[in-house]
Write a protein that holds these residues in place. Structure first.
Motif, PDB file in Angstrom:
ATOM      1  N   GLU A  86       0.833  -1.204   0.000  1.00 20.75           N
ATOM      2  CA  GLU A  86       0.000   0.000   0.000  1.00 20.75           C
ATOM      3  C   GLU A  86       0.867   1.253   0.000  1.00 20.75           C
ATOM      4  O   GLU A  86       2.051   1.208   0.353  1.00 20.75           O
ATOM      5  N   HIS A  87       0.261   2.362  -0.396  1.00 21.26           N
ATOM      6  CA  HIS A  87       0.914   3.662  -0.325  1.00 21.26           C
ATOM      7  C   HIS A  87       0.208   4.486   0.745  1.00 21.26           C
ATOM      8  O   HIS A  87      -1.028   4.612   0.731  1.00 21.26           O
ATOM      9  N   VAL A  88       0.980   5.041   1.659  1.00 22.52           N
ATOM     10  CA  VAL A  88       0.407   5.781   2.783  1.00 22.52           C
ATOM     11  C   VAL A  88       1.107   7.125   2.945  1.00 22.52           C
ATOM     12  O   VAL A  88       2.190   7.353   2.399  1.00 22.52           O
ATOM     13  N   ARG A  89       0.471   7.992   3.702  1.00 26.94           N
ATOM     14  CA  ARG A  89       1.103   9.243   4.112  1.00 26.94           C
ATOM     15  C   ARG A  89       1.538   9.054   5.558  1.00 26.94           C
ATOM     16  O   ARG A  89       0.708   8.728   6.422  1.00 26.94           O
ATOM     17  N   ILE A  90       2.838   9.257   5.827  1.00 25.78           N
ATOM     18  CA  ILE A  90       3.345   9.103   7.190  1.00 25.78           C
ATOM     19  C   ILE A  90       3.284  10.450   7.882  1.00 25.78           C
ATOM     20  O   ILE A  90       3.922  11.423   7.454  1.00 25.78           O
ATOM     21  N   ALA A  91       2.487  10.516   8.944  1.00 23.47           N
ATOM     22  CA  ALA A  91       2.282  11.763   9.671  1.00 23.47           C
ATOM     23  C   ALA A  91       2.971  11.726  11.019  1.00 23.47           C
ATOM     24  O   ALA A  91       3.113  10.661  11.637  1.00 23.47           O
ATOM     25  N   GLY A  92       3.397  12.905  11.470  1.00 28.51           N
ATOM     26  CA  GLY A  92       3.966  13.022  12.794  1.00 28.51           C
ATOM     27  C   GLY A  92       2.900  13.304  13.835  1.00 28.51           C
ATOM     28  O   GLY A  92       1.716  13.465  13.522  1.00 28.51           O
ATOM     29  N   LYS A  93       3.320  13.394  15.097  1.00 33.00           N
ATOM     30  CA  LYS A  93       2.386  13.578  16.208  1.00 33.00           C
ATOM     31  C   LYS A  93       2.183  15.042  16.587  1.00 33.00           C
ATOM     32  O   LYS A  93       1.423  15.358  17.504  1.00 33.00           O
ATOM     33  N   TYR A  94       2.865  15.946  15.873  1.00 26.75           N
ATOM     34  CA  TYR A  94       2.809  17.357  16.252  1.00 26.75           C
ATOM     35  C   TYR A  94       1.523  18.008  15.766  1.00 26.75           C
ATOM     36  O   TYR A  94       0.948  17.612  14.748  1.00 26.75           O
ATOM     37  N   CYS A  95       1.070  19.029  16.483  1.00 27.67           N
ATOM     38  CA  CYS A  95      -0.224  19.655  16.207  1.00 27.67           C
ATOM     39  C   CYS A  95      -0.110  20.656  15.062  1.00 27.67           C
ATOM     40  O   CYS A  95      -0.285  21.867  15.236  1.00 27.67           O
ATOM     41  N   GLU A  96       0.218  20.146  13.895  1.00 28.79           N
ATOM     42  CA  GLU A  96       0.336  20.930  12.670  1.00 28.79           C
ATOM     43  C   GLU A  96      -0.097  20.057  11.504  1.00 28.79           C
ATOM     44  O   GLU A  96       0.367  18.922  11.368  1.00 28.79           O
ATOM     45  N   SER A  97      -0.943  20.576  10.643  1.00 24.79           N
ATOM     46  CA  SER A  97      -1.345  19.818   9.453  1.00 24.79           C
ATOM     47  C   SER A  97      -0.150  19.526   8.553  1.00 24.79           C
ATOM     48  O   SER A  97      -0.137  18.542   7.811  1.00 24.79           O
ATOM     49  N   GLY A  98       0.847  20.403   8.602  1.00 27.03           N
ATOM     50  CA  GLY A  98       2.037  20.230   7.773  1.00 27.03           C
ATOM     51  C   GLY A  98       3.054  19.256   8.334  1.00 27.03           C
ATOM     52  O   GLY A  98       4.112  19.044   7.736  1.00 27.03           O
ATOM     53  N   ASP A  99       2.750  18.638   9.478  1.00 29.43           N
ATOM     54  CA  ASP A  99       3.681  17.683  10.078  1.00 29.43           C
ATOM     55  C   ASP A  99       3.544  16.335   9.369  1.00 29.43           C
ATOM     56  O   ASP A  99       2.976  15.380   9.916  1.00 29.43           O
ATOM     57  N   ILE A 100       4.068  16.276   8.162  1.00 35.22           N
ATOM     58  CA  ILE A 100       4.030  15.075   7.333  1.00 35.22           C
ATOM     59  C   ILE A 100       5.475  14.682   7.006  1.00 35.22           C
ATOM     60  O   ILE A 100       6.214  15.456   6.409  1.00 35.22           O
ATOM     61  N   LEU A 101       5.863  13.478   7.396  1.00 36.39           N
ATOM     62  CA  LEU A 101       7.224  13.011   7.134  1.00 36.39           C
ATOM     63  C   LEU A 101       7.364  12.422   5.728  1.00 36.39           C
ATOM     64  O   LEU A 101       8.448  12.464   5.153  1.00 36.39           O
ATOM     65  N   ALA A 102       6.302  11.847   5.204  1.00 34.83           N
ATOM     66  CA  ALA A 102       6.337  11.286   3.849  1.00 34.83           C
ATOM     67  C   ALA A 102       4.958  11.416   3.225  1.00 34.83           C
ATOM     68  O   ALA A 102       3.961  10.961   3.798  1.00 34.83           O
ATOM     69  N   GLU A 103       4.886  12.040   2.056  1.00 34.89           N
ATOM     70  CA  GLU A 103       3.612  12.255   1.377  1.00 34.89           C
ATOM     71  C   GLU A 103       3.055  10.967   0.772  1.00 34.89           C
ATOM     72  O   GLU A 103       1.853  10.733   0.776  1.00 34.89           O
ATOM     73  N   ASP A 104       3.946  10.155   0.239  1.00 33.72           N
ATOM     74  CA  ASP A 104       3.495   8.956  -0.479  1.00 33.72           C
ATOM     75  C   ASP A 104       4.551   7.882  -0.317  1.00 33.72           C
ATOM     76  O   ASP A 104       5.492   7.800  -1.094  1.00 33.72           O
ATOM     77  N   GLN A 105       4.378   7.048   0.705  1.00 34.78           N
ATOM     78  CA  GLN A 105       5.381   6.030   1.019  1.00 34.78           C
ATOM     79  C   GLN A 105       4.798   4.637   0.801  1.00 34.78           C
ATOM     80  O   GLN A 105       3.741   4.291   1.343  1.00 34.78           O
ATOM     81  N   ALA A 106       5.476   3.832   0.004  1.00 35.29           N
ATOM     82  CA  ALA A 106       5.083   2.438  -0.183  1.00 35.29           C
ATOM     83  C   ALA A 106       5.547   1.624   1.014  1.00 35.29           C
ATOM     84  O   ALA A 106       6.722   1.680   1.402  1.00 35.29           O
ATOM     85  N   LEU A 107       4.630   0.859   1.616  1.00 32.13           N
ATOM     86  CA  LEU A 107       4.942   0.054   2.794  1.00 32.13           C
ATOM     87  C   LEU A 107       4.154  -1.255   2.750  1.00 32.13           C
ATOM     88  O   LEU A 107       3.125  -1.349   2.070  1.00 32.13           O
ATOM     89  N   PRO A 108       4.604  -2.245   3.515  1.00 26.63           N
ATOM     90  CA  PRO A 108       3.720  -3.381   3.770  1.00 26.63           C
ATOM     91  C   PRO A 108       2.585  -2.913   4.679  1.00 26.63           C
ATOM     92  O   PRO A 108       2.607  -1.783   5.172  1.00 26.63           O
ATOM     93  N   GLN A 109       1.603  -3.753   4.909  1.00 26.85           N
ATOM     94  CA  GLN A 109       0.552  -3.404   5.855  1.00 26.85           C
ATOM     95  C   GLN A 109       1.172  -3.277   7.248  1.00 26.85           C
ATOM     96  O   GLN A 109       1.795  -4.216   7.739  1.00 26.85           O
ATOM     97  N   VAL A 110       1.038  -2.108   7.867  1.00 27.15           N
ATOM     98  CA  VAL A 110       1.620  -1.907   9.190  1.00 27.15           C
ATOM     99  C   VAL A 110       0.504  -1.641  10.200  1.00 27.15           C
ATOM    100  O   VAL A 110      -0.591  -1.210   9.847  1.00 27.15           O
ATOM    101  N   LYS A 111       0.809  -1.901  11.468  1.00 27.10           N
ATOM    102  CA  LYS A 111      -0.177  -1.735  12.536  1.00 27.10           C
ATOM    103  C   LYS A 111       0.469  -1.016  13.708  1.00 27.10           C
ATOM    104  O   LYS A 111       1.705  -0.839  13.754  1.00 27.10           O
ATOM    105  N   ALA A 112      -0.351  -0.611  14.656  1.00 29.11           N
ATOM    106  CA  ALA A 112       0.149   0.057  15.855  1.00 29.11           C
ATOM    107  C   ALA A 112       1.181  -0.812  16.545  1.00 29.11           C
ATOM    108  O   ALA A 112       1.002  -2.028  16.700  1.00 29.11           O
ATOM    109  N   GLY A 113       2.308  -0.177  16.925  1.00 27.88           N
ATOM    110  CA  GLY A 113       3.375  -0.903  17.590  1.00 27.88           C
ATOM    111  C   GLY A 113       4.490  -1.335  16.666  1.00 27.88           C
ATOM    112  O   GLY A 113       5.579  -1.706  17.132  1.00 27.88           O
ATOM    113  N   ASP A 114       4.244  -1.307  15.352  1.00 27.66           N
ATOM    114  CA  ASP A 114       5.310  -1.660  14.405  1.00 27.66           C
ATOM    115  C   ASP A 114       6.406  -0.603  14.423  1.00 27.66           C
ATOM    116  O   ASP A 114       6.173   0.572  14.745  1.00 27.66           O
TER     117      ASP A 114
END
Length: 432
Positions: free
Chosen positions: A349-377
């Motif tokens: 899948e392709h996902v957007r990796i977001a940070g935890k900061y209170c800003e809409s612009g806090d995006i580490l990757a706009e379009d990242q290909a990854l395996p299916q990931v879950k909380a704790g990975d």
């Protein structure tokens, strides 16, 4: 598997390793977010730069640009490798002093050095000061007179060359806050002022055309311009430059679209341009920062929440973000990220990796290909060694991460993780 990960970086458990250390063990021991450096990779890059100069039989200095990442441990590794360093603040200089870095191998840069910083540099006998403006010439003259001292200096010029890079990364053009402009005659006026002061030993000329550069022509034009200036000043003033510093800015491979130069490519171009002139070949200095530490650094994150928006995209949120790597938000910088426990897993899948900061612009990757990931990975962002931790902040009152050096299968904590108490240790109560 991501092509930027070598096969020997995957252990028997299928986990990514850094410096021979399992990334899962690093996360378990030091927590996340975490910054990890492969120290051997840092050493190899420094040696690669040095080797090409030595093969070309050139006098040289490889000077690490501290702004990419400054820490006591980093200065210690640089010193062990026989490299130089350049600093741009009292803080960087103080850190180098604490690391017992040889002061004669330090260059002090900056476009607004304070009187206090210049005094600190002179009192600690730094190797050279790269003078950036007329105000600095006056301040340095005062300091040298006050301490009855002399010091080696170089003039930073703005050569009128724009690197093909992000606007904020361009520093060599005429319209820049850095250096003496050639076109208006400022550089020549500065030379005359320095030569008139017996306390300043004029070593040579410096220029830096930008950062994250992939084209040879910028370095070719920069070296050519510096040599033309040196020849002109020799004819007019009898001044012979001992050192030509062409700066740094050598690009690295963040993504598959990036194609960095090999060290021998730009060194040979610089030598060719220098040898074209009827001029004794000076010492050639370079100031790589990003290219030394960038590829050696990794940011480790733990996955938290997930948000799927039908017809749009999925968001994967991690426990770090713009506080430990602001470059995606600031420069629209791109990085590759992998599932640390299985970098060879099929990308589904392709996902957007977001940070935890209170800003809409806090995006580490706009379009990242990854395996299916879950909380704790556990995710590993690659090539984050330059300008990540050094630009880190406490935005939203989040502590900055720990930094670990890994080498030969062993890990060493070199910067502690900030605590919540660290966040308020400078605060003063208004009520008493």
């Amino acid at each position: 598997m991501n092509s930027q990960i070598a096969v020997d970086q995957i252990n028997e458990q299928g986990h990514l390793t850094i410096g021979g250390v399992d990334i899962v063990e690093l996360a378990q021991k030091y927590g996340t977010p975490l910054v990890v450096y492969d120290v051997d990779q840092i050493r190899r890059q420094i040696r690669a730069f040095k080797k090409v100069f030595e093969e070309e039989n050139m006098a040289y200095a490889v000077s690490y640009a501290s702004k990419a990442f400054a820490a006591i441990a980093m200065y210690q590794v640089i010193a062990e490798e026989g490299a130089y360093t350049d600093v741009v603040s009292a803080g960087e200089l103080f850190t180098a002093i604490k690391a017992n870095f040889p002061m004669e191998r330090v260059s002090f840069h900056g476009n607004n050095k304070s009187l206090t910083e210049l005094e600190m540099a002179v009192k600690n006998h730094v190797g050279k000061i790269i003078i950036d403006n007329f105000h600095e010439i006056q301040l340095l003259a005062q300091v040298l007179k006050k301490y009855d001292a002399t010091i080696s200096v170089m003039l930073r010029i703005a050569p009128g060359i724009s690197a093909h890079t992000h606007e904020y990364d361009q520093t060599g053009q005429i319209d820049s806050k850095f250096g003496f402009d050639l076109e208006s005659g400022q550089a020549e006026k500065a030379l005359k002022q320095v030569l008139a002061n017996p306390r300043m030993k004029m070593l040579g000329i410096h220029a830096h055309i930008g950062s994250q550069i992939f084209a040879l022509n910028g370095f070719e034009m920069g070296a050519q311009k510096l040599m033309v200036v040196a020849q002109d000043w020799r004819e007019k003033y009898g001044y012979l430059a001992q050192v030509i510093n062409v700066g740094g800015g050598f690009g690295i491979k963040y993504t598959q679209e990036d194609h960095p130069l090999r060290p021998e490519e730009f060194v040979k171009v610089i030598k060719t341009e220098a040898e074209k002139m009827n001029y004794p070949l000076p010492e050639i200095d370079i100031e790589p920062g990003r290219s030394i530490v960038g590829p050696a650094g990794y940011n480790l994150y733990t996955v938290g929440s997930r948000k799927d928006i039908p017809g749009y995209r999925s968001y994967i949120t991690v426990d770090g973000g713009m506080g430990d790597n602001i470059r995606p938000a600031l420069y629209q910088a791109k990085y590759e990220t992998v599932l640390a426990t299985d970098p060879q897993a099929p990308l589904t899948e392709h996902v957007r990796i977001a940070g935890k900061y209170c800003e809409s612009g806090d995006i580490l990757a706009e379009d990242q290909a990854l395996p299916q990931v879950k909380a704790g990975d556990l995710l590993a962002m690659l090539d984050t060694g330059a300008y990540g931790y050094s630009m880190a902040s406490n935005y939203n009152r989040n502590p900055r991460p720990a930094v670990v050096f890994a080498e030969n299968g062993k890990a060493k904590l070199v910067i502690k993780r900030e605590s919540l108490e660290d966040l308020v240790h400078l605060d003063q109560s208004y009520l008493n």
